[in-house]
Design a protein around this motif. Structure first.
Motif, mmCIF file in Angstrom:
data_model
loop_
_atom_site.group_PDB
_atom_site.id
_atom_site.type_symbol
_atom_site.label_atom_id
_atom_site.label_comp_id
_atom_site.label_asym_id
_atom_site.label_seq_id
_atom_site.Cartn_x
_atom_site.Cartn_y
_atom_site.Cartn_z
ATOM 1 N N UNK A 209 0.865 -1.202 -0.254
ATOM 2 C CA UNK A 209 -0.171 -0.088 0.362
ATOM 3 C C UNK A 209 0.827 1.158 -0.081
ATOM 4 N N UNK A 210 0.582 2.024 -1.078
ATOM 5 C CA UNK A 210 1.380 3.264 -1.245
ATOM 6 C C UNK A 210 0.724 4.404 -0.754
ATOM 7 N N UNK A 211 1.759 5.471 -0.777
ATOM 8 C CA UNK A 211 1.858 6.205 -0.275
ATOM 9 C C UNK A 211 2.535 7.748 -0.858
ATOM 10 N N UNK A 212 1.101 8.474 -1.352
ATOM 11 C CA UNK A 212 2.005 10.135 -2.118
ATOM 12 C C UNK A 212 2.045 11.036 -1.688
ATOM 13 N N UNK A 213 1.957 12.398 -2.023
ATOM 14 C CA UNK A 213 2.457 13.420 -1.642
ATOM 15 C C UNK A 213 0.503 13.789 -0.928
ATOM 16 N N UNK A 254 10.572 3.356 -6.759
ATOM 17 C CA UNK A 254 10.756 3.833 -7.797
ATOM 18 C C UNK A 254 12.009 3.881 -8.540
ATOM 19 N N UNK A 255 12.708 4.640 -9.076
ATOM 20 C CA UNK A 255 13.399 5.014 -10.166
ATOM 21 C C UNK A 255 15.203 4.572 -9.116
ATOM 22 N N UNK A 256 14.712 5.911 -8.580
ATOM 23 C CA UNK A 256 15.861 5.578 -7.250
ATOM 24 C C UNK A 256 15.719 5.397 -6.455
ATOM 25 N N UNK A 257 14.386 4.919 -6.254
ATOM 26 C CA UNK A 257 13.978 4.003 -4.617
ATOM 27 C C UNK A 257 14.263 2.899 -4.877
ATOM 28 N N UNK A 272 1.420 9.304 -10.688
ATOM 29 C CA UNK A 272 1.956 8.131 -11.222
ATOM 30 C C UNK A 272 3.493 9.064 -12.348
ATOM 31 N N UNK A 273 4.251 9.991 -11.906
ATOM 32 C CA UNK A 273 5.488 10.041 -12.174
ATOM 33 C C UNK A 273 6.363 8.720 -13.317
ATOM 34 N N UNK A 274 7.095 9.109 -13.928
ATOM 35 C CA UNK A 274 7.466 8.097 -14.906
ATOM 36 C C UNK A 274 8.955 7.401 -13.567
ATOM 37 N N UNK A 275 8.900 8.111 -13.110
ATOM 38 C CA UNK A 275 10.283 7.939 -12.534
ATOM 39 C C UNK A 275 9.528 6.402 -10.514
ATOM 40 N N UNK A 276 8.015 6.775 -11.040
ATOM 41 C CA UNK A 276 7.869 6.133 -9.733
ATOM 42 C C UNK A 276 6.994 5.069 -10.474
ATOM 43 N N UNK A 295 -4.638 11.296 -13.409
ATOM 44 C CA UNK A 295 -3.466 11.847 -13.110
ATOM 45 C C UNK A 295 -2.781 9.894 -13.875
ATOM 46 N N UNK A 296 -2.249 10.261 -14.063
ATOM 47 C CA UNK A 296 -1.324 9.229 -15.378
ATOM 48 C C UNK A 296 -1.421 8.312 -14.400
ATOM 49 N N UNK A 297 -0.955 7.505 -13.026
ATOM 50 C CA UNK A 297 -1.093 5.972 -12.589
ATOM 51 C C UNK A 297 -2.445 5.465 -13.022
ATOM 52 N N UNK A 298 -3.745 5.976 -13.300
ATOM 53 C CA UNK A 298 -4.324 5.222 -14.533
ATOM 54 C C UNK A 298 -4.131 4.848 -14.944
ATOM 55 N N UNK A 299 -3.202 5.568 -16.063
ATOM 56 C CA UNK A 299 -2.827 4.582 -16.510
ATOM 57 C C UNK A 299 -1.693 3.398 -17.163
#
Ligand code: FAD
Length: 323
Positions: A209-213, A254-257, A272-276, A295-299
């Motif tokens: 379960x992930x949380x964002x801003x 993500x990319x750096x995580x 849903x940024x590309x890095x995430x 929101x891009x996450x829906x894609x």
């Protein structure tokens, strides 16, 4: 042609990580009737031989020693090098974990062999071991074959299913003592302090379960933690949430995580940024909860819920409690 496969088992806090069993399943796939050997290090290693046998090892090499209880590059490198020289394998697998990522390049460089890292699949095709690995931060996959010499690969956790434990199987156990001079160890682990000591390990979690801003504060993570507890999962985060100070960077995906591939990933208040997406888009089922229908996450989501996470997450928790 049958192959002699060696698995470098990954141990954390005295317990085998699931990725070790996944490596054994991959080893059995490619061994083609050959021998599968696992190696386990540390003073409690002997006690870990049995489950390795149940999951497909024909032989377990136990390298005892207190100096191998905590990972250090120098000690593990020396132990593994000795084991590799003793076993003389055709193929070596280990997990693409913090330990695997650190020790495998050093082993590959010193043994003068190549390394196929972060593989998400391994198949035996026409006698050749074919690896699948992501490229361009997970946007595409490439298949690789090692043409000659020793094959060495790290396998991404949660991608190759481990075989069921078969308690009727047992492995031959051999103890191998490796002399590791104290003055060859350039680092000494005195203490390990973990910020995420409790709960399920994020990189091996089946549910995240992930949380964002969108969670807006440290307290905003509480409903996510409650849902994770009910589902037996772990809590993750976007870098946005980490940068805002809502949670520790150890949770960043993500990319750096961390790169994760759980069975279920629920993204709450993440754009849903590309890095995430680079860290979670290969999850088996993705659920996105976001107020913004654009929101891009829906894609990348299999299921999308347009709504306020503070309404939706507690409702999901209540419903899952009933199951
Ligand atoms: P935002 O983009 O601000 O999105 C917040 C979302 O929450 C919005 O979509 C909003 O509609 C929604 N929302 C708000 N309130 C609610 C509510 N109450 N209910 C439901 N939805 C709500 N990012 C990572 O995640 N991982 C990385 O590894 C990573 N590496 C990076 C590396 C580089 C080199 C760079 C440049 C950036 C990296 N980023 C990484 C950052 C990335 O570009 C984004 O800035 C970050 O992912 C955004 O985090 P977010 O989605 O939480 O925040």
């Amino acid at each position: 042609m049958s192959k002699n496969v060696l698995v470098l088992a990954d141990v954390r806090d005295g317990e085998l990580r699931n990725v070790s069993f996944e490596c054994l399943a991959a080893a059995r796939r490619v061994a083609d009737g050959g021998m599968v050997t696992a190696v386990v290090l540390g003073s409690k290693a002997a006690g870990l031989a049995e489950p390795l046998g149940h999951h497909g090892a024909d032989k377990v090499i136990v390298v005892p020693g207190e100096h191998l209880d905590q990972y250090t590059t120098d000690a593990y490198f020396q132990a593994y090098k000795k084991v590799i020289e003793t076993v003389n394998p055709d193929v070596i697998f280990t997990g693409h974990t913090a330990v695997g990522r650190d020790v495998s390049p050093r082993l590959a460089a010193r043994l003068q062999i190549g390394l196929v890292s972060d593989c998400t699949d391994v198949q035996l095709t026409d006698g050749k071991v074919v690896f699948t690995r992501p490229i361009y931060a997970g946007k595409a996959f490439v298949k690789k074959v090692v043409k000659e010499g020793l094959i060495f690969a790290t396998l991404r956790p949660n991608n190759i299913p481990a075989d069921e434990s078969d308690t009727s199987r047992s492995a031959e156990v051999e103890e191998l003592h490796v002399e590791i001079p104290a003055d060859s160890l350039r680092t000494l682990v005195k203490d390990v302090v973990r910020k995420t000591a409790e709960g399920v390990d994020l990189s091996e979690a089946r549910v995240i379960i992930s949380g964002g801003r969108g969670v807006k504060s440290e307290d905003g993570f509480k409903p996510l933690q409650e849902l994770a507890n009910v589902l037996g999962g772990a809590v993750g985060a976007s870098r946005g949430a980490c940068d805002a100070g809502y949670c520790d960077y150890a949770l960043q995906i993500g990319q750096t995580g961390k790169v994760v591939t759980p069975d279920l990933y629920i993204a709450c208040g993440i754009s849903g940024a590309i890095q995430h997406l680079a860290g979670m888009s290969n999850s088996k089922v993705i659920v996105a909860i976001n107020k913004d229908p654009e929101a891009n996450i829906f894609t990348v989501a299999d299921y999308g819920i347009v709504g306020d996470l503070f309404d939706v997450v507690p409702l999901l928790t209540e419903e899952f409690k009933k199951v």
